[in-house]
Design an enzyme around this catalytic site. Structure first.
Site, PDB file in Angstrom:
ATOM      1  N   LYS A  52       0.832  -1.212   0.000  1.00 26.28           N
ATOM      2  CA  LYS A  52       0.000   0.000   0.000  1.00 26.28           C
ATOM      3  C   LYS A  52       0.863   1.257   0.000  1.00 26.28           C
ATOM      4  O   LYS A  52       0.606   2.203  -0.749  1.00 26.28           O
ATOM      5  CB  LYS A  52      -0.959  -0.022   1.195  1.00 26.28           C
ATOM      6  CG  LYS A  52      -2.012  -1.128   1.064  1.00 26.28           C
ATOM      7  CD  LYS A  52      -2.804  -1.376   2.332  1.00 26.28           C
ATOM      8  CE  LYS A  52      -3.645  -2.645   2.183  1.00 26.28           C
ATOM      9  NZ  LYS A  52      -4.382  -2.997   3.407  1.00 26.28           N
ATOM     10  N   GLN A  96      -4.737  -1.890   9.644  1.00 28.95           N
ATOM     11  CA  GLN A  96      -4.509  -3.177   8.972  1.00 28.95           C
ATOM     12  C   GLN A  96      -5.028  -4.335   9.820  1.00 28.95           C
ATOM     13  O   GLN A  96      -4.717  -4.432  11.002  1.00 28.95           O
ATOM     14  CB  GLN A  96      -3.013  -3.349   8.672  1.00 28.95           C
ATOM     15  CG  GLN A  96      -2.658  -4.642   7.945  1.00 28.95           C
ATOM     16  CD  GLN A  96      -3.250  -4.702   6.541  1.00 28.95           C
ATOM     17  OE1 GLN A  96      -3.239  -3.728   5.791  1.00 28.95           O
ATOM     18  NE2 GLN A  96      -3.787  -5.854   6.169  1.00 28.95           N
ATOM     19  N   ASP A 119     -11.276   2.083   3.775  1.00 30.29           N
ATOM     20  CA  ASP A 119     -11.479   0.636   3.627  1.00 30.29           C
ATOM     21  C   ASP A 119     -12.967   0.302   3.526  1.00 30.29           C
ATOM     22  O   ASP A 119     -13.328  -0.832   3.205  1.00 30.29           O
ATOM     23  CB  ASP A 119     -10.887  -0.122   4.831  1.00 30.29           C
ATOM     24  CG  ASP A 119      -9.570  -0.817   4.488  1.00 30.29           C
ATOM     25  OD1 ASP A 119      -9.290  -0.987   3.284  1.00 30.29           O
ATOM     26  OD2 ASP A 119      -8.835  -1.191   5.421  1.00 30.29           O
TER      27      ASP A 119
END
Ligand code: BQF
Length: 289
Positions: A52, A96, A119
């Site tokens: 990322k 994460q 997300d």
């Protein structure tokens, strides 16, 4: 069989994003800024966060990495989340997953400002998505939607079978493909660990999406001739002949299916890179307010 090359498509989209960031920079606009919180030492999580951060660099985004120890308290993690919510330069951020067992993922998720939830995991964004309103879409399902769209794979009226019912892949994928629009307008069946007679369902699928986390579970006898196969699995299987000691394989037996189906995503280089590019697209959107 057509290989649905997510790696190549992700590079194309990243080039488009870079052009847009260059134009924003020339105009003196806000440079998109993605932050990532990485807790502990899960090796796969480290790889994903690195992907990322590197992708942000490629398109000219600013990125920040906040690393916290495996034994960080939930309170301290929530304090980091509050800081990111308040940081006006940070357009979007991710925490994460997976998190260590002593931390409650739902509590952390609920603390994320939905406007920065690139997300698309918070209840507000899941609710907006379900109602068909503008929202940040979860990265993997959105990556798959982008892939279907760019490869011109029609979904209207098709039988889609989704294997897996997770909050981040199976469930949102089913919602997106059954809603109005193209890609969408599909007749969706969701299968899971308690499904009886799975074969009956998979053999009817025009489009089969496998997101179960079981290496090469989908075999040729389970699919219809000419089906489109989307393999979401990223499984590490032991392989002594590799330097790392493992290789990546999907939920689908690629070699067994390749002469039977019309199109299929490989692993690696299929859905994975599209997931990362979706996160970038959401971050650009967040930076535009
Ligand atoms: C590729 C993920 C399970 C649980 C949490 C490229 C990625 C993976 C593969 C990647 C994933 C999977 C990510 C490839 C992010 C996708 O070339 O095949 C990129 O970085 N992903 C994640 O952040 O969390 C996960 C899978």
């Amino acid at each position: 069989m057509q290989v649905l090359d997510g790696k190549a498509l992700s590079e194309t989209i990243k080039a488009e994003l870079k052009d847009e960031v260059d134009a924003i920079r020339s105009a003196g606009g806000k440079i998109p800024h993605l932050a990532a919180v990485l807790v502990g030492d899960n090796p796969a999580s480290h790889v994903y966060v690195r992907n990322k951060v590197r992708s942000c660099e490629q398109v000219g985004f600013k990125s920040s990495l906040i690393r916290l120890p495996e034994d960080v308290s939930q309170e301290d993690l929530l304090a980091e989340v509050a800081k990111l919510n308040a940081d006006e330069d940070v357009d979007g951020y991710i925490v994460q997953l997976p998190l260590p067992k002593h931390i409650d993922e739902d509590t952390v998720n609920l603390a994320i400002d939905p406007k920065k939830d690139v997300d698309g995991f918070t209840p507000v964004n899941i609710g907006l998505m379900t109602l068909g309103l503008p929202s940040y879409l979860p990265a993997t399902p959105n990556g798959i939607m982008t892939m279907l769209e760019r490869y011109g794979i029609q979904t209207t009226g098709k039988e889609v079978v989704v294997l897996g019912r997770s909050n981040i892949v199976g469930t949102p994928m089913s919602i997106l493909l059954s809603r109005k629009g193209e890609p969408g307008n599909a007749t969706v069946t969701m299968c899971h660990s308690r499904t009886e007679g799975m074969l009956f369902h998979t053999k009817r699928a025009d489009i089969l999406i496998a997101a179960i986390g079981k290496p090469e579970m989908v075999t040729a006898d389970m699919v219809k001739e000419g089906a489109v196969i989307i393999d979401v699995g990223i499984n590490r299987v032991e392989d002594a002949s590799r330097k790392r000691g493992y290789r990546l394989c999907g939920d689908v037996d690629y070699n067994g299916l390749k002469d039977k189906v019309s199109a299929m995503t490989p692993v690696p280089g299929g859905v994975g890179p599209m997931t990362v590019v979706s996160l970038l697209m959401n971050t650009l959107q967040a930076s535009k307010g």
